[in-house]
Design a protein around this motif. Structure first.
Motif, PDB file in Angstrom:
ATOM      1  N   LEU A  48       0.843  -1.189   0.000  1.00 13.30           N
ATOM      2  CA  LEU A  48       0.000   0.000   0.000  1.00 13.30           C
ATOM      3  C   LEU A  48       0.882   1.244   0.000  1.00 13.30           C
ATOM      4  CD1 LEU A  48      -2.736  -1.174   2.517  1.00 13.30           C
ATOM      5  CD2 LEU A  48      -3.031  -0.728   0.069  1.00 13.30           C
ATOM      6  N   PRO A  49       0.389   2.346  -0.551  1.00 12.37           N
ATOM      7  CA  PRO A  49       1.199   3.570  -0.596  1.00 12.37           C
ATOM      8  C   PRO A  49       1.205   4.279   0.758  1.00 12.37           C
ATOM      9  CG  PRO A  49      -0.965   3.975  -1.551  1.00 12.37           C
ATOM     10  CD  PRO A  49      -0.912   2.506  -1.241  1.00 12.37           C
ATOM     11  N   LEU A  55      -1.288  10.342  -2.505  1.00 12.64           N
ATOM     12  CA  LEU A  55      -1.726  11.616  -3.086  1.00 12.64           C
ATOM     13  C   LEU A  55      -1.107  11.830  -4.469  1.00 12.64           C
ATOM     14  CD1 LEU A  55      -2.315  14.780  -1.032  1.00 12.64           C
ATOM     15  CD2 LEU A  55      -1.470  14.939  -3.376  1.00 12.64           C
ATOM     16  N   VAL A  56       0.173  11.556  -4.570  1.00 13.49           N
ATOM     17  CA  VAL A  56       0.854  11.799  -5.849  1.00 13.49           C
ATOM     18  C   VAL A  56       0.446  10.769  -6.903  1.00 13.49           C
ATOM     19  CG1 VAL A  56       3.094  11.983  -6.989  1.00 13.49           C
ATOM     20  CG2 VAL A  56       2.783  12.938  -4.694  1.00 13.49           C
ATOM     21  N   PHE A 167       4.066  18.689 -11.107  1.00 14.01           N
ATOM     22  CA  PHE A 167       5.373  18.851 -10.453  1.00 14.01           C
ATOM     23  C   PHE A 167       5.205  19.515  -9.083  1.00 14.01           C
ATOM     24  CE2 PHE A 167       8.065  18.722 -14.608  1.00 14.01           C
ATOM     25  CZ  PHE A 167       8.248  17.351 -14.446  1.00 14.01           C
ATOM     26  N   ALA A 168       4.297  20.494  -9.008  1.00 14.56           N
ATOM     27  CA  ALA A 168       4.072  21.162  -7.722  1.00 14.56           C
ATOM     28  C   ALA A 168       3.532  20.175  -6.688  1.00 14.56           C
ATOM     29  CB  ALA A 168       3.097  22.331  -7.908  1.00 14.56           C
ATOM     30  N   ILE A 169       2.613  19.324  -7.117  1.00 11.64           N
ATOM     31  CA  ILE A 169       2.056  18.314  -6.197  1.00 11.64           C
ATOM     32  C   ILE A 169       3.146  17.342  -5.760  1.00 11.64           C
ATOM     33  CG2 ILE A 169       0.481  16.338  -6.083  1.00 11.64           C
ATOM     34  CD1 ILE A 169      -1.361  17.999  -8.027  1.00 11.64           C
ATOM     35  N   ALA A 170       3.951  16.903  -6.705  1.00  7.75           N
ATOM     36  CA  ALA A 170       5.023  15.961  -6.378  1.00  7.75           C
ATOM     37  C   ALA A 170       5.986  16.579  -5.374  1.00  7.75           C
ATOM     38  CB  ALA A 170       5.750  15.531  -7.654  1.00  7.75           C
TER      39      ALA A 170
ATOM     40  N   LEU B  31      -6.572  17.880  -9.851  1.00  6.43           N
ATOM     41  CA  LEU B  31      -5.270  17.243  -9.569  1.00  6.43           C
ATOM     42  C   LEU B  31      -4.838  17.503  -8.127  1.00  6.43           C
ATOM     43  CD1 LEU B  31      -3.188  17.932 -12.793  1.00  6.43           C
ATOM     44  CD2 LEU B  31      -4.508  15.899 -12.185  1.00  6.43           C
ATOM     45  N   GLY B  32      -4.513  16.438  -7.416  1.00  6.68           N
ATOM     46  CA  GLY B  32      -4.065  16.566  -6.036  1.00  6.68           C
ATOM     47  C   GLY B  32      -5.206  16.681  -5.047  1.00  6.68           C
TER      48      GLY B  32
END
Lengths: 261, 261, 261, 261
Positions: A48-49, A55-56, A167-170, B31-32
């Motif tokens: 599991l994550p 989220l990502v 990219f911002a979320i990551a 997204l997110g």
């Protein structure tokens, strides 16, 4: 003909009163606790994550669900028009086109990144020579006459808005390593060497983030496949309510045979 | 040939710098913030789920992801063995069998419930005549020689463990209305009229819960289709690591042509 | 977004009272005069076959129709078990596995032959250096670690009986040129260099004959695809009369999850 | 779980030096002697056709190969655009739409005829009450709100030219019995009762001829499926040479999202 090996699966099995999936009890450990996106992550990684991974991973999967009347969506709608009783086949047919051209470019980008930066060699953080690496990679691909995957977009200008959003979320969730850095440098370098603006697109962003999450490049296409299945079901429902397949067919046929008349 | 109507979709559209899905800005609003399961709900209902709806919808979708070496999983593996370069077609082929027999029974159960209790007539709470309704419905189906969908299980005894687990999740989240009540009464009645234990199975539980959530019966199959796509991707990955398709083929062929030798 | 080019097809078009296919009037010139196999030839080459071409093309197509419980046939049967109302999807799913491994090897063989002997350079008759050409080709492929397509067979020993049968038919009808010669030399050479008997198999024979007929290598897979569709329909019918899919599924699942019990 | 029955196929099997298909030796009895169309007949009926049966069966199969840019052809082309490396999946996806609406109407017509005139009751020649039978059948279907399959055509006026062409071929080869007579009377009656000209179309002609040949109604769709596979391969080839899928997609998407702009 000697039997070479016994058949075996470790994904799931049942007894009269239990169902086990990837080592977890479906009823006790999964239902009501694991979301559909996390279940996809479990299927791909055998665990599991973490909350950040969840989220990502969900963000990149969600990003692939829908992009309007793609060829896949048209295929699903045209198939449904002929076989409304078999929506599963309409979705299945729609998936068949997620090959080298569309979803495959995400796989190509992930492969390029993982071959340039093999997992075992990735140090903590971004390697110092990332610009040089990008320069060589871009030069090599251009010299070989191959187009670079994951950069540029024929509609979205100046940039595919999904890339910076992803990219911002990551980054906000701790995924900000060498693969994202390399993908961005590749885009810069390609723009320079080819003389036009070629920023990272959604495909490239997803590929880089998948690399950061440790997903092998050869399973990245799978994210696109399962995500698109989610989207195609929505096209089935809209096609039922407001069909366009037959009209599309008539319009195309009229144009394409007009030269005979 | 007059053009009858303009082509139109309302699912998604793009400009140079935005992508809109179901009226929401993909990059700003989705997204997110929206998980894959909630995205599926959005695709089916045109709105995002409440937290309770999200939890319950994800539970029923997750429940359908995986059940081991189903015919669909075997199809995906056999297809991959011949075309390893086209995993999308292996998943697409696997979906094609989710028709009237397996996933369709969920649709049949939901239809039975919605025809017995049309949405417009469902009062707050369970109608008082639910037992009589179940009795008539069961008698009618038995008299017509049709098997009742959503009850009994050929492996899980005395009961499919997913049904009580899903019902508990639904009830804990406020979904405890007439459709679940009717499904349970139908199972009781069928057991009585047919003289054997036929408790609600996963199919029946999912159908009843989908009805409680207000999903029309004719989109219920779609949940199975998208969930199974998630599961089939995991079978692609296991088949690559530990292939069984060729051995399965050899074993089946040897047995099936043994009478000639 | 400028329209780049007009849509156009030249395969078929209709007026109120005629249907034209590949320039021929369907009702006047085709129905009752052109067989299904010749129609396939027309679709692939834009002209009707000569009698010799017809006989040889039908022979290679027929050879690909059926080879028992192949993975494709199992896929069709398993899909039908879940969706008996959608036999078209069962056949469609069965075709999805005709990729690089099975039918693709025929394509690979044809490509190898056409790259070694480009059509424009093929003189009348077999070139004198055919043995040297085969020797180099085999050495190159072995050195590159690639397996040679079109030779050897895991069941048929000492030789796949279809290969000599097809070659005899081709030769009796005037197709006896450099591609068949090269294919046979390649098999000889590979046997010599690899130290085991590797005679031409059905795949190799069909590839060589297709080359003799002037078919480009990249359409050869299409013969396999259409021929197999003919065979899969027969599997649909047998599966309906005497189903084996469910039993196969049970047998496989029991074996593959036995390690858990 | 007791094993219920042994796996078994009678279609084909192999030894080291022979391949048997439907009881015939592939290399001795089939290759070079049986055409692709006759192989399809063999697969459907367990015997080779007579010369008259061969001619008529090939005519009806050929008639179904191609009808221009049908939804199936568009599906194959759109799928190929995304996965050019998997033409088998493009054809497979194209077949998925041959359901109740298009090819299914042929099945419906054959069923209607066979239920009205059960095989066991068909006397030599046409029954005397065929007009009354047609009248009742048409009245029943209209009263039930069902549309009659096999008659009328939205493009071909006054009549689908394939129907008289196929009937002429069937009659010239000895197939001129009660099913063709009934199909024609049904068309006449429907025209009368509905007040417009509804002559037999290709679908109805093929259905009636298939009945004359003794093919059960539930295998008639199979002729359409295998024939269309032949046609779809030709669309793969044209799409490669002169692609239209992407342009079609752009055109449809622009129109369908124009209301947003």
């Amino acid at each position: 003909m000697a039997r070479r090996k016994p058949l075996r699966t470790d994904i799931a099995w049942s007894t009269t009163d239990t169902i086990t999936v990837k080592g977890l009890d479906l009823c006790q450990d999964i239902l009501g606790k694991v979301s559909l996106g996390d279940m996809a992550f479990l299927g791909m990684t055998d665990r599991l994550p973490t909350p950040a991974e969840s989220l990502v991973f969900n963000a990149i999967a969600v990003c692939l669900v829908e992009h309007g009347l793609t060829p896949s969506a048209l295929v699903t709608r045209l198939t449904l028009a002929g076989a409304p009783e078999a929506m599963q086949a309409a979705v299945g047919a729609g998936l068949c086109g997620l090959g080298s051209v569309f979803v495959g470019s995400m796989e190509d980008a992930a492969r390029l990144l993982q071959e340039a930066l093999p997992k075992s060699e990735v140090p903590a953080g971004t390697p110092p020579n990332i610009e040089e690496l990008a320069k060589q990679l871009v030069a090599r691909e251009i010299a070989a006459g191959r187009s670079l995957p994951g950069i540029g977009h024929h509609i979205h200008k100046p940039q595919d808005p999904r890339a910076p959003a992803l990219f911002a979320i990551a980054r906000a969730n701790g995924f900000d390593g060498p693969y994202i850095a390399l993908m961005e440098k590749v885009a810069d370098e390609a723009g320079r060497q080819l003389g036009k603006s070629l920023p990272v697109n959604a495909t490239g962003a997803i590929a880089a983030i998948a690399c950061e999450m440790g997903l092998p490049w050869d399973i990245v296409r799978g994210i696109g496949v399962l995500a698109r299945a989610v989207g195609l079901v929505a096209h089935v429902l809209e096609e039922r309510r407001n069909p366009i397949a037959r009209e599309m067919k008539t319009m195309v046929e009229e144009q394409a045979t007009a030269h005979f008349r």
